[in-house]
Write a protein that holds these residues in place. Structure first.
Motif, PDB file in Angstrom:
ATOM      1  N   UNK A 171       0.908  -1.034   0.383  1.00  0.00           N
ATOM      2  CA  UNK A 171      -0.138   0.146  -0.199  1.00  0.00           C
ATOM      3  C   UNK A 171       0.653   1.636   0.026  1.00  0.00           C
ATOM      4  N   UNK A 172       1.929   1.191   0.275  1.00  0.00           N
ATOM      5  CA  UNK A 172       3.290   3.002   0.737  1.00  0.00           C
ATOM      6  C   UNK A 172       3.106   3.000  -0.607  1.00  0.00           C
ATOM      7  N   UNK A 173       3.210   1.634  -1.343  1.00  0.00           N
ATOM      8  CA  UNK A 173       3.717   2.094  -3.447  1.00  0.00           C
ATOM      9  C   UNK A 173       2.891   2.442  -4.244  1.00  0.00           C
ATOM     10  N   UNK A 174       1.646   3.009  -3.200  1.00  0.00           N
ATOM     11  CA  UNK A 174       0.476   3.073  -4.539  1.00  0.00           C
ATOM     12  C   UNK A 174      -0.452   4.767  -3.783  1.00  0.00           C
ATOM     13  N   UNK A 175       0.137   5.120  -4.614  1.00  0.00           N
ATOM     14  CA  UNK A 175       0.151   6.938  -5.368  1.00  0.00           C
ATOM     15  C   UNK A 175      -1.179   7.618  -5.083  1.00  0.00           C
ATOM     16  N   UNK A 176      -1.861   8.270  -4.426  1.00  0.00           N
ATOM     17  CA  UNK A 176      -3.837   8.492  -4.957  1.00  0.00           C
ATOM     18  C   UNK A 176      -3.252   9.370  -5.463  1.00  0.00           C
ATOM     19  N   UNK A 177      -2.449   9.888  -6.047  1.00  0.00           N
ATOM     20  CA  UNK A 177      -2.760  10.936  -6.700  1.00  0.00           C
ATOM     21  C   UNK A 177      -2.571  10.463  -8.188  1.00  0.00           C
ATOM     22  N   UNK A 178      -1.966   9.523  -8.278  1.00  0.00           N
ATOM     23  CA  UNK A 178      -1.553   8.576  -8.927  1.00  0.00           C
ATOM     24  C   UNK A 178      -2.631   7.604  -9.849  1.00  0.00           C
TER      25      UNK A 178
ATOM     26  N   UNK B 287      -6.883  26.510 -12.924  1.00  0.00           N
ATOM     27  CA  UNK B 287      -5.583  25.319 -13.152  1.00  0.00           C
ATOM     28  C   UNK B 287      -4.677  25.162 -11.823  1.00  0.00           C
ATOM     29  N   UNK B 288      -4.266  26.718 -11.347  1.00  0.00           N
ATOM     30  CA  UNK B 288      -3.688  25.956  -9.962  1.00  0.00           C
ATOM     31  C   UNK B 288      -4.500  25.847  -9.122  1.00  0.00           C
ATOM     32  N   UNK B 289      -5.971  25.804  -9.190  1.00  0.00           N
ATOM     33  CA  UNK B 289      -6.585  25.047  -7.915  1.00  0.00           C
ATOM     34  C   UNK B 289      -6.546  23.796  -8.477  1.00  0.00           C
ATOM     35  N   UNK B 290      -6.588  23.402  -9.834  1.00  0.00           N
ATOM     36  CA  UNK B 290      -6.942  21.605  -9.987  1.00  0.00           C
ATOM     37  C   UNK B 290      -4.882  21.315  -9.720  1.00  0.00           C
ATOM     38  N   UNK B 291      -3.915  22.509 -10.265  1.00  0.00           N
ATOM     39  CA  UNK B 291      -2.456  21.887  -9.907  1.00  0.00           C
ATOM     40  C   UNK B 291      -2.374  21.091  -7.764  1.00  0.00           C
ATOM     41  N   UNK B 292      -2.638  22.511  -7.440  1.00  0.00           N
ATOM     42  CA  UNK B 292      -2.525  21.914  -5.532  1.00  0.00           C
ATOM     43  C   UNK B 292      -3.746  20.928  -5.593  1.00  0.00           C
ATOM     44  N   UNK B 293      -4.586  20.298  -5.591  1.00  0.00           N
ATOM     45  CA  UNK B 293      -5.695  19.652  -5.766  1.00  0.00           C
ATOM     46  C   UNK B 293      -4.681  18.306  -5.734  1.00  0.00           C
ATOM     47  N   UNK B 294      -4.054  18.353  -7.310  1.00  0.00           N
ATOM     48  CA  UNK B 294      -3.460  16.940  -7.944  1.00  0.00           C
ATOM     49  C   UNK B 294      -2.453  16.668  -6.474  1.00  0.00           C
ATOM     50  N   UNK B 295      -1.896  18.090  -6.328  1.00  0.00           N
ATOM     51  CA  UNK B 295      -0.430  18.202  -5.799  1.00  0.00           C
ATOM     52  C   UNK B 295      -0.463  17.627  -4.199  1.00  0.00           C
ATOM     53  N   UNK B 296      -1.797  17.630  -3.683  1.00  0.00           N
ATOM     54  CA  UNK B 296      -1.901  17.331  -2.780  1.00  0.00           C
ATOM     55  C   UNK B 296      -2.115  15.744  -2.199  1.00  0.00           C
TER      56      UNK B 296
END
Length: 158
Positions: free
Chosen positions: A71-78, A113-122
């Motif tokens: 589970x530690x290798x499964x990134x939620x953003x990905x 776009x900036x908000x989307x980038x921040x969302x995905x970064x989290x």
């Protein structure tokens, strides 16, 4: 931002599998019953998660589904990026015929776009292991037993 049911169900499947005792197999019926989701919806999701390499499917009698990696290798953003069809927050994000009179000078789309980038970064900051810190709590809520489907087959063969 709203995730599609497809992404929601994909994350739920991964949470379910991460909640199982290590090495125990699950099946689509078990996951569908736990979440009260159609098995037909889950079949496509399981197939896609397998193609992504995050789960392993074992066919045949005694087969099932399990995580292919820790589970530690499964990134939620990905996972979200791979399961969402698009991230078009507004029509002007789409290529093609989306017309807006202010598009050439619009400051809103840059903010979005900036908000989307921040969302995905989290989302990128978290792994499946971060979501399932206490798997026993999920097992209780989802009705997951400690039965290993693969060992059940072995016991029937003896």
């Amino acid at each position: 931002m709203r995730l599609t049911n497809y992404t929601d169900y994909s994350l739920r499947v991964l949470i379910f599998l991460a909640s199982k005792p290590k090495g125990n197999l699950s099946n689509i019926s078990e996951i569908a019953a736990a979440y009260q989701i159609s098995k037909n919806h889950l079949m496509k999701i399981i197939h896609e998660l397998g193609k992504m390499g995050v789960i392993t499917t074992i066919r045949g009698r005694g087969g099932g589904i399990k995580l292919a990696v820790p589970p530690s290798e499964i990134n939620i953003g990905t996972i979200v990026r791979k399961t969402e069809e698009d991230f078009h927050l507004v029509p002007c994000f789409e290529k093609g015929d989306a017309y807006c009179a202010i598009s050439p000078v619009c400051g809103l789309k840059h903010v979005l776009y900036k908000a989307l980038d921040a969302y995905l970064a989290v989302l990128d900051e978290y792994s499946l292991a971060d979501l399932v810190v206490k798997p026993e709590n999920y097992r209780t809520l989802l009705g997951i037993g400690d039965i290993d489907l693969s060992s059940t087959k072995k016991n029937k063969d003896n």
